[in-house]
Design a protein around this motif. Structure first.
Motif, mmCIF file in Angstrom:
data_model
loop_
_atom_site.group_PDB
_atom_site.id
_atom_site.type_symbol
_atom_site.label_atom_id
_atom_site.label_comp_id
_atom_site.label_asym_id
_atom_site.label_seq_id
_atom_site.Cartn_x
_atom_site.Cartn_y
_atom_site.Cartn_z
ATOM 1 N N TYR A 90 0.851 -1.186 0.000
ATOM 2 C CA TYR A 90 0.000 0.000 0.000
ATOM 3 C C TYR A 90 0.890 1.241 0.000
ATOM 4 C CZ TYR A 90 -3.589 3.363 1.316
ATOM 5 O OH TYR A 90 -4.438 4.435 1.338
ATOM 6 N N VAL A 91 0.624 2.146 -0.920
ATOM 7 C CA VAL A 91 1.479 3.318 -1.096
ATOM 8 C C VAL A 91 0.835 4.549 -0.462
ATOM 9 C CG1 VAL A 91 2.612 4.831 -2.766
ATOM 10 C CG2 VAL A 91 2.425 2.383 -3.239
ATOM 11 N N SER A 92 1.568 5.201 0.422
ATOM 12 C CA SER A 92 1.142 6.463 1.029
ATOM 13 C C SER A 92 2.371 7.132 1.631
ATOM 14 C CB SER A 92 0.079 6.232 2.113
ATOM 15 O OG SER A 92 0.614 5.453 3.162
ATOM 16 N N ASP A 93 2.279 8.430 1.862
ATOM 17 C CA ASP A 93 3.411 9.157 2.442
ATOM 18 C C ASP A 93 3.480 9.012 3.953
ATOM 19 O OD1 ASP A 93 4.256 10.057 -0.035
ATOM 20 O OD2 ASP A 93 3.044 11.878 0.052
ATOM 21 N N GLU A 94 2.358 8.694 4.564
ATOM 22 C CA GLU A 94 2.304 8.498 6.009
ATOM 23 C C GLU A 94 1.148 7.553 6.329
ATOM 24 O OE1 GLU A 94 -0.281 12.430 7.273
ATOM 25 O OE2 GLU A 94 1.900 12.489 7.404
ATOM 26 N N PRO A 95 1.102 7.000 7.539
ATOM 27 C CA PRO A 95 0.015 6.073 7.867
ATOM 28 C C PRO A 95 -1.366 6.711 7.706
ATOM 29 C CG PRO A 95 1.745 5.977 9.525
ATOM 30 C CD PRO A 95 2.075 7.135 8.641
ATOM 31 N N VAL A 96 -2.304 5.913 7.199
ATOM 32 C CA VAL A 96 -3.687 6.363 7.025
ATOM 33 C C VAL A 96 -4.503 5.817 8.192
ATOM 34 C CG1 VAL A 96 -5.709 6.303 5.528
ATOM 35 C CG2 VAL A 96 -3.396 6.351 4.524
ATOM 36 N N PRO A 97 -5.116 6.685 9.021
ATOM 37 C CA PRO A 97 -5.821 6.215 10.222
ATOM 38 C C PRO A 97 -6.883 5.158 9.974
ATOM 39 C CG PRO A 97 -5.546 8.594 10.293
ATOM 40 C CD PRO A 97 -5.099 8.156 8.924
ATOM 41 N N SER A 98 -7.525 5.175 8.805
ATOM 42 C CA SER A 98 -8.612 4.230 8.530
ATOM 43 C C SER A 98 -8.143 2.927 7.891
ATOM 44 C CB SER A 98 -9.650 4.894 7.614
ATOM 45 O OG SER A 98 -9.057 5.271 6.376
ATOM 46 N N ARG A 99 -6.849 2.808 7.595
ATOM 47 C CA ARG A 99 -6.325 1.595 6.970
ATOM 48 C C ARG A 99 -5.800 0.619 8.023
ATOM 49 N NH1 ARG A 99 -7.151 0.507 1.565
ATOM 50 N NH2 ARG A 99 -5.346 -0.864 1.797
ATOM 51 N N LEU A 100 -5.801 -0.671 7.674
ATOM 52 C CA LEU A 100 -5.414 -1.704 8.625
ATOM 53 C C LEU A 100 -3.902 -1.767 8.840
ATOM 54 C CD1 LEU A 100 -7.665 -4.671 7.410
ATOM 55 C CD2 LEU A 100 -8.177 -2.955 9.156
ATOM 56 N N ILE A 101 -3.504 -2.113 10.069
ATOM 57 C CA ILE A 101 -2.102 -2.346 10.391
ATOM 58 C C ILE A 101 -2.005 -3.626 11.218
ATOM 59 C CG2 ILE A 101 -1.615 0.123 10.382
ATOM 60 C CD1 ILE A 101 -1.453 0.012 13.452
ATOM 61 N N GLY A 102 -0.876 -4.301 11.132
ATOM 62 C CA GLY A 102 -0.656 -5.504 11.921
ATOM 63 C C GLY A 102 0.338 -5.225 13.033
ATOM 64 N N VAL A 103 -0.028 -5.573 14.264
ATOM 65 C CA VAL A 103 0.851 -5.345 15.409
ATOM 66 C C VAL A 103 0.842 -6.584 16.308
ATOM 67 C CG1 VAL A 103 0.466 -2.851 15.395
ATOM 68 C CG2 VAL A 103 -0.952 -4.310 16.843
ATOM 69 N N PRO A 104 1.881 -6.762 17.148
ATOM 70 C CA PRO A 104 1.889 -7.887 18.089
ATOM 71 C C PRO A 104 0.772 -7.763 19.119
ATOM 72 C CG PRO A 104 4.084 -6.902 17.856
ATOM 73 C CD PRO A 104 3.117 -5.976 17.201
ATOM 74 N N GLY A 105 0.428 -8.883 19.731
ATOM 75 C CA GLY A 105 -0.649 -8.882 20.715
ATOM 76 C C GLY A 105 -0.375 -8.011 21.924
ATOM 77 N N TYR A 106 0.905 -7.850 22.285
ATOM 78 C CA TYR A 106 1.243 -7.053 23.473
ATOM 79 C C TYR A 106 1.340 -5.569 23.164
ATOM 80 C CZ TYR A 106 5.881 -7.188 21.342
ATOM 81 O OH TYR A 106 6.928 -7.092 20.455
ATOM 82 N N PHE A 107 1.196 -5.175 21.904
ATOM 83 C CA PHE A 107 1.352 -3.771 21.548
ATOM 84 C C PHE A 107 0.276 -2.948 22.239
ATOM 85 C CE2 PHE A 107 1.131 0.034 18.926
ATOM 86 C CZ PHE A 107 2.469 0.296 18.731
ATOM 87 N N GLY A 108 0.662 -1.793 22.728
ATOM 88 C CA GLY A 108 -0.248 -0.953 23.493
ATOM 89 C C GLY A 108 -0.005 -1.080 24.977
ATOM 90 N N VAL A 109 0.608 -2.207 25.387
ATOM 91 C CA VAL A 109 0.964 -2.399 26.793
ATOM 92 C C VAL A 109 2.440 -2.115 26.991
ATOM 93 C CG1 VAL A 109 1.074 -4.029 28.703
ATOM 94 C CG2 VAL A 109 -0.857 -4.102 27.120
ATOM 95 N N GLY A 110 3.277 -2.768 26.178
ATOM 96 C CA GLY A 110 4.718 -2.572 26.322
ATOM 97 C C GLY A 110 5.301 -1.584 25.349
ATOM 98 N N GLN A 111 4.548 -1.244 24.277
ATOM 99 C CA GLN A 111 5.040 -0.319 23.275
ATOM 100 C C GLN A 111 3.931 0.628 22.859
ATOM 101 O OE1 GLN A 111 6.521 -3.100 20.273
ATOM 102 N NE2 GLN A 111 8.567 -2.284 20.570
ATOM 103 N N GLY A 112 4.327 1.736 22.230
ATOM 104 C CA GLY A 112 3.345 2.687 21.738
ATOM 105 C C GLY A 112 3.979 3.660 20.777
ATOM 106 N N PHE A 113 3.151 4.452 20.106
ATOM 107 C CA PHE A 113 3.646 5.436 19.157
ATOM 108 C C PHE A 113 3.835 6.785 19.844
ATOM 109 C CE2 PHE A 113 1.347 2.521 16.262
ATOM 110 C CZ PHE A 113 2.430 2.157 15.479
ATOM 111 N N THR A 114 4.787 7.546 19.346
ATOM 112 C CA THR A 114 5.052 8.876 19.882
ATOM 113 C C THR A 114 4.733 9.923 18.819
ATOM 114 O OG1 THR A 114 7.361 8.818 19.130
ATOM 115 C CG2 THR A 114 6.895 8.002 21.359
ATOM 116 N N GLY A 115 4.734 11.180 19.245
ATOM 117 C CA GLY A 115 4.575 12.302 18.322
ATOM 118 C C GLY A 115 3.256 12.302 17.589
ATOM 119 N N LYS A 116 3.315 12.679 16.310
ATOM 120 C CA LYS A 116 2.080 12.852 15.532
ATOM 121 C C LYS A 116 1.398 11.527 15.198
ATOM 122 C CE LYS A 116 4.281 12.936 10.967
ATOM 123 N NZ LYS A 116 4.434 13.738 9.724
#
Length: 255
Positions: A90-116
């Motif tokens: 999928y081609v885009s200049d930055e992540p699209v909030p409405s598009r799907l992403i795959g993350v590990p099951g623990y994501f959100g507990v041990g890791q997270g996104f910063t900034g924008k």
């Protein structure tokens, strides 16, 4: 569903070696728990390496088409295909909030996104199969996917599929602080040939997607605050003090 995939190798004498693979019967299943429970979210996958470099790959993936699935296949420098159809990330200049992403099951507990990217990184999905998520990234269903510590057999086919579909796979090997595009999976191969034990123990974090987004995601993933790690840091001086042997006071001299 059975499909035959023919993989060709050419050596210096112009001799061709041909390997025939029958999919999915000949290959292991990644996403075994899904498969055993009747959830068609898995992949049968094989990746071929030469001195640590991914060279060819084939993956059978269940799909809602008349055949019940497709074979994602690629070779280094030859593009990536779902059966006979060329695919791309999928081609885009930055992540699209409405598009799907795959993350590990623990994501959100041990890791997270910063900034924008905080709260705008995409619609989270966790499928339970690394191979499946890499295949979906190569086909553009997932705009990107993240993995904490995949084994070599989980990702050897999928990383080549993503790259040949026009994407990038970011990683950082043990001891490295900076993320960089993955090329050779075992950079030290020429200096020292790894043992089978070394290859079985191979792990590295990955971010797969189009070149712009994969780089952006890798640079903006941070560990969240960990209370246990902070407590360990604060109590470290006390633990060190306890380990020091106590010195006994010298006996008083009699006068």
């Amino acid at each position: 569903m059975n499909k035959n995939i023919f993989i060709f190798f050419f050596n210096g004498t112009a001799t061709t070696e041909i390997y025939t693979l029958s999919l999915p019967d000949a290959l292991p299943i990644y996403g075994t728990t899904n498969f055993m429970n009747g959830l068609p979210v898995f992949a049968s996958s094989i990746g071929i390496l030469y001195r640590g470099w991914p060279m060819a790959a084939a993956m059978y993936v269940p799909w809602p088409n008349p055949e019940g699935g497709f074979v994602l296949h690629c070779r280094k420098g030859g593009g990536c295909f779902a059966d006979d159809e060329a695919v791309s990330v999928y081609v885009s200049d930055e992540p699209v909030p409405s598009r799907l992403i795959g993350v590990p099951g623990y994501f959100g507990v041990g890791q997270g996104f910063t900034g924008k990217l905080a709260g705008k990184a995409g619609e989270v999905r966790t499928t339970g199969s690394i191979a499946y998520e890499l295949a979906m990234t190569a086909r553009g269903v997932l705009q990107y996917a993240m993995f904490g510590a995949p084994r070599l057999w989980d990702m050897a086919a999928g990383v080549l599929a993503v790259v040949e579909a026009g994407g990038t796979v970011m990683t950082r090997f043990k001891g490295e602080r900076r993320w960089h595009p993955m090329e050779c999976l075992v950079p030290s191969w020429e200096e020292k040939t790894p043992t089978m034990k070394d290859l079985r123990g191979w792990t590295a974090p990955l971010v797969a997607g189009n070149p712009k987004v994969a780089t952006m995601i890798a640079e903006n993933v941070k560990r969240r605050f960990s209370l246990s790690s902070q407590l360990r840091k604060l109590t470290r001086p006390l633990r060190r003090r306890k380990k020091k042997p106590e010195t006994k006071p010298e006996a008083e001299t009699k006068t």
